[in-house]
Design a protein around this motif. Structure first.
Motif, PDB file in Angstrom:
ATOM      1  N   UNK A  45      -4.062  10.125  -1.889  1.00  0.00           N
ATOM      2  CA  UNK A  45      -3.953   9.252  -3.057  1.00  0.00           C
ATOM      3  C   UNK A  45      -3.304   7.954  -2.612  1.00  0.00           C
ATOM      4  N   UNK A  46      -3.871   6.820  -3.031  1.00  0.00           N
ATOM      5  CA  UNK A  46      -3.319   5.516  -2.646  1.00  0.00           C
ATOM      6  C   UNK A  46      -3.259   4.573  -3.837  1.00  0.00           C
ATOM      7  N   UNK A  47      -2.194   3.782  -3.876  1.00  0.00           N
ATOM      8  CA  UNK A  47      -2.066   2.688  -4.827  1.00  0.00           C
ATOM      9  C   UNK A  47      -1.886   1.416  -4.017  1.00  0.00           C
ATOM     10  N   UNK A  87       0.851  -1.185   0.000  1.00  0.00           N
ATOM     11  CA  UNK A  87       0.000   0.000   0.000  1.00  0.00           C
ATOM     12  C   UNK A  87       0.895   1.246   0.000  1.00  0.00           C
ATOM     13  N   UNK A  88       0.692   2.125  -0.967  1.00  0.00           N
ATOM     14  CA  UNK A  88       1.453   3.370  -1.100  1.00  0.00           C
ATOM     15  C   UNK A  88       0.472   4.539  -1.009  1.00  0.00           C
ATOM     16  N   UNK A  89       0.757   5.502  -0.137  1.00  0.00           N
ATOM     17  CA  UNK A  89      -0.180   6.621   0.044  1.00  0.00           C
ATOM     18  C   UNK A  89       0.565   7.925   0.294  1.00  0.00           C
ATOM     19  N   UNK A  90      -0.065   9.029  -0.147  1.00  0.00           N
ATOM     20  CA  UNK A  90       0.463  10.362   0.160  1.00  0.00           C
ATOM     21  C   UNK A  90      -0.654  11.382   0.004  1.00  0.00           C
ATOM     22  N   UNK A 134       5.671  -7.181 -12.263  1.00  0.00           N
ATOM     23  CA  UNK A 134       5.175  -6.335 -13.355  1.00  0.00           C
ATOM     24  C   UNK A 134       4.360  -5.157 -12.818  1.00  0.00           C
ATOM     25  N   UNK A 135       3.514  -5.404 -11.825  1.00  0.00           N
ATOM     26  CA  UNK A 135       2.708  -4.324 -11.246  1.00  0.00           C
ATOM     27  C   UNK A 135       3.580  -3.317 -10.505  1.00  0.00           C
ATOM     28  N   UNK A 136       4.540  -3.816  -9.731  1.00  0.00           N
ATOM     29  CA  UNK A 136       5.443  -2.922  -8.993  1.00  0.00           C
ATOM     30  C   UNK A 136       6.243  -2.063  -9.970  1.00  0.00           C
ATOM     31  N   UNK A 137       6.701  -2.668 -11.045  1.00  0.00           N
ATOM     32  CA  UNK A 137       7.459  -1.914 -12.047  1.00  0.00           C
ATOM     33  C   UNK A 137       6.579  -0.850 -12.699  1.00  0.00           C
ATOM     34  N   UNK A 138       5.338  -1.211 -13.022  1.00  0.00           N
ATOM     35  CA  UNK A 138       4.415  -0.233 -13.617  1.00  0.00           C
ATOM     36  C   UNK A 138       4.218   0.949 -12.673  1.00  0.00           C
ATOM     37  N   UNK A 139       4.046   0.667 -11.388  1.00  0.00           N
ATOM     38  CA  UNK A 139       3.834   1.719 -10.400  1.00  0.00           C
ATOM     39  C   UNK A 139       5.093   2.560 -10.203  1.00  0.00           C
ATOM     40  N   UNK A 140       6.237   1.924 -10.008  1.00  0.00           N
ATOM     41  CA  UNK A 140       7.465   2.693  -9.714  1.00  0.00           C
ATOM     42  C   UNK A 140       7.945   3.501 -10.916  1.00  0.00           C
ATOM     43  N   UNK A 141       7.539   3.094 -12.124  1.00  0.00           N
ATOM     44  CA  UNK A 141       7.914   3.853 -13.323  1.00  0.00           C
ATOM     45  C   UNK A 141       6.853   4.873 -13.727  1.00  0.00           C
ATOM     46  N   UNK A 142       5.735   4.899 -13.001  1.00  0.00           N
ATOM     47  CA  UNK A 142       4.704   5.869 -13.316  1.00  0.00           C
ATOM     48  C   UNK A 142       5.187   7.266 -12.957  1.00  0.00           C
ATOM     49  N   UNK A 143       4.563   8.288 -13.533  1.00  0.00           N
ATOM     50  CA  UNK A 143       5.063   9.652 -13.347  1.00  0.00           C
ATOM     51  C   UNK A 143       3.939  10.608 -12.938  1.00  0.00           C
TER      52      UNK A 143
END
Length: 196
Positions: free
Chosen positions: A171-173, A161-164, A185-194
């Motif tokens: 906002x949370x993912x 869970x990522x929140x800020x 794949x999901x972690x990579x999609x999230x960490x590369x999001x902008x």
């Protein structure tokens, strides 16, 4: 009781039955509210609002049974995607008013404790490892809570869970998976999001 971060992780308590998986292409999504761009990996399908609402309701019921208090879910879903029935990527937001909701970091800590205690109470035969930290995504700091849940049948579920806060909106993912490859794949999609 008002859950200020948690939205959807509780589906793990009531694991859904397996279903077929359609083939899809990667898709890039842009969210105007948060100026956020993310590319959803291939072979992830959109989860219907009705299906997601059922999962949320079961999870919120588990929290209410654990703590004996009503939970108010005020989150707005941005999207939910899944690959098979045990790998989910979800984003949401809700209003957060420090005047009524209190200190944000304290709220994050309290929600993490609620989440951990709910799993521990509702699934006493599982082993749970957890860690809280801060991670940087697109030059922004996110409060992060990760759990690894070991089921008696040998299955391991990962919950991230990522929140800020963005002004008065939280906002949370949430990323949930049993398949390590899909999780990566999901972690990579999230960490590369902008975020602009």
């Amino acid at each position: 009781m008002r859950i200020s971060i948690l939205n959807a992780l509780f589906f793990i308590l009531f694991l859904p039955s397996c279903a077929g998986q359609a083939k899809t292409e990667p898709k890039t999504l842009y969210n105007e509210d948060f100026k956020w761009t993310i590319t959803i990996p291939e072979n992830f399908i959109n989860v219907s609002p009705q299906e997601w609402a059922k999962m949320q309701d079961r999870g919120l019921d588990a929290v209410e049974k654990t703590f004996g208090e009503e939970v108010v879910n005020q989150s707005k879903v941005i999207f939910v995607f899944k690959n098979a029935d045990f790998n989910y990527l979800e984003a949401n937001y809700q209003l957060f008013d420090v005047e009524t909701d209190g200190d944000y970091l304290e709220s994050c800590k309290a929600v993490n404790e609620i989440l951990f205690e709910t799993f521990k109470t509702q699934m006493p035969n599982t082993k749970i490892d957890s860690i809280s930290s801060t991670e940087r995504i697109s030059n922004l700091d996110f409060q992060t809570f990760k759990m690894k849940i070991y089921f008696p049948n040998g299955m391991t579920m990962h919950s991230l869970m990522y929140s800020r806060l963005f002004d008065d909106r939280e906002f949370s993912v949430n990323i949930m998976y049993v398949d390590e490859r899909q999780g990566k794949r999901m972690i990579e999609a999230w960490t590369k999001s902008t975020f602009e």
